[in-house]
Design an enzyme around this catalytic site. Sequence first.
Site, PDB file in Angstrom:
ATOM      1  N   ASP A  70      17.192 -25.811  31.576  1.00  0.00           N
ATOM      2  CA  ASP A  70      18.121 -26.322  31.052  1.00  0.00           C
ATOM      3  C   ASP A  70      17.845 -25.445  29.885  1.00  0.00           C
ATOM      4  O   ASP A  70      16.930 -25.597  29.141  1.00  0.00           O
ATOM      5  CB  ASP A  70      18.268 -27.760  30.679  1.00  0.00           C
ATOM      6  CG  ASP A  70      19.844 -28.095  30.337  1.00  0.00           C
ATOM      7  OD1 ASP A  70      20.681 -27.438  30.587  1.00  0.00           O
ATOM      8  OD2 ASP A  70      19.929 -28.980  29.390  1.00  0.00           O
ATOM      9  N   PHE A 152      24.275 -12.595  29.062  1.00  0.00           N
ATOM     10  CA  PHE A 152      25.208 -13.411  29.276  1.00  0.00           C
ATOM     11  C   PHE A 152      25.377 -14.538  28.461  1.00  0.00           C
ATOM     12  O   PHE A 152      24.304 -14.691  27.562  1.00  0.00           O
ATOM     13  CB  PHE A 152      25.020 -14.240  30.647  1.00  0.00           C
ATOM     14  CG  PHE A 152      23.490 -14.640  30.902  1.00  0.00           C
ATOM     15  CD1 PHE A 152      23.674 -15.949  30.695  1.00  0.00           C
ATOM     16  CD2 PHE A 152      22.684 -13.969  31.140  1.00  0.00           C
ATOM     17  CE1 PHE A 152      22.295 -16.592  31.033  1.00  0.00           C
ATOM     18  CE2 PHE A 152      21.148 -14.619  31.482  1.00  0.00           C
ATOM     19  CZ  PHE A 152      21.275 -15.933  31.458  1.00  0.00           C
ATOM     20  N   TYR A 154      25.747 -16.876  25.018  1.00  0.00           N
ATOM     21  CA  TYR A 154      25.962 -16.301  23.507  1.00  0.00           C
ATOM     22  C   TYR A 154      25.076 -15.248  23.227  1.00  0.00           C
ATOM     23  O   TYR A 154      24.844 -14.930  22.118  1.00  0.00           O
ATOM     24  CB  TYR A 154      25.321 -17.511  22.875  1.00  0.00           C
ATOM     25  CG  TYR A 154      26.070 -18.907  23.152  1.00  0.00           C
ATOM     26  CD1 TYR A 154      27.493 -19.180  22.448  1.00  0.00           C
ATOM     27  CD2 TYR A 154      25.670 -19.936  23.918  1.00  0.00           C
ATOM     28  CE1 TYR A 154      28.167 -20.245  22.920  1.00  0.00           C
ATOM     29  CE2 TYR A 154      26.317 -21.001  24.239  1.00  0.00           C
ATOM     30  CZ  TYR A 154      27.587 -21.257  23.387  1.00  0.00           C
ATOM     31  OH  TYR A 154      27.948 -22.304  23.871  1.00  0.00           O
ATOM     32  N   ASP A 155      24.303 -14.480  24.121  1.00  0.00           N
ATOM     33  CA  ASP A 155      23.803 -13.205  23.983  1.00  0.00           C
ATOM     34  C   ASP A 155      24.254 -12.215  22.943  1.00  0.00           C
ATOM     35  O   ASP A 155      23.706 -11.589  22.008  1.00  0.00           O
ATOM     36  CB  ASP A 155      23.276 -12.526  25.116  1.00  0.00           C
ATOM     37  CG  ASP A 155      22.247 -13.241  25.799  1.00  0.00           C
ATOM     38  OD1 ASP A 155      21.708 -14.348  25.393  1.00  0.00           O
ATOM     39  OD2 ASP A 155      21.636 -12.699  27.042  1.00  0.00           O
ATOM     40  N   LYS A 175      14.519  -8.374  25.818  1.00  0.00           N
ATOM     41  CA  LYS A 175      15.010  -9.622  25.901  1.00  0.00           C
ATOM     42  C   LYS A 175      13.802 -10.645  26.201  1.00  0.00           C
ATOM     43  O   LYS A 175      13.374 -11.585  25.726  1.00  0.00           O
ATOM     44  CB  LYS A 175      16.097  -9.947  26.729  1.00  0.00           C
ATOM     45  CG  LYS A 175      16.591 -10.853  26.824  1.00  0.00           C
ATOM     46  CD  LYS A 175      17.863 -11.268  27.714  1.00  0.00           C
ATOM     47  CE  LYS A 175      18.504 -12.725  27.782  1.00  0.00           C
ATOM     48  NZ  LYS A 175      19.675 -12.882  28.595  1.00  0.00           N
TER      49      LYS A 175
END
Length: 196
Positions: A70, A152, A154-155, A175
């Site tokens: 999460d 994907f 809020y990137d 990343k």
Amino acid sequence: MKQVVVATRNQGKLKEFAGMLDTLGIEALSLADWPELPEPEETGATFMDNAQLKAAYYAKATGKNCLADDSGLEVEALAGAPGVLSARYAGGHGDDKENNALLLRNMADITDRRCRFFCALALVAPDGRVLLAAEGACEGELLYAERGEGGFGYDPLFYSPQIGKTLAEATPDEKNAVSHRGRALAALAANWSGIL
């Protein structure tokens, strides 16, 4: 090869997990292999609560060890929002475009743009035992407009000072080196030996 169910239908997220699990000699299965399974309600107060809840639910349903995460964005000026509601910030689950638009509206006149991505991971056995748990965070700044085509969620709004670009502009390796999920996965991998 040993198998672990990764509790996601998000292909971007699955790719990140599968790469790490592959280095450990573990095959990553996804929820696409169990399309009939409904999603559990995420009622936890924290990211770790939800990670363990999801992992336990899917491990029991599939009869296999399950790895669930999460994660979400915590914005300093919004007292940690969207937080555990990150995927449902604008109402619907996983509507990246609407979530980003609402966040930009809520931050329109705010100059304190400090934020962080946070990830909690849990590996749970079919009998409900939590085999491993780990957390990771990535500090950054919220931009005023989206930048980049990758990633994907809020990137495109999350600028990482460490790499000098948004996570949506970063290569997968860049990343993973700085991301909350990459750090949580590294912490999990460091303790994986002998678990399965």
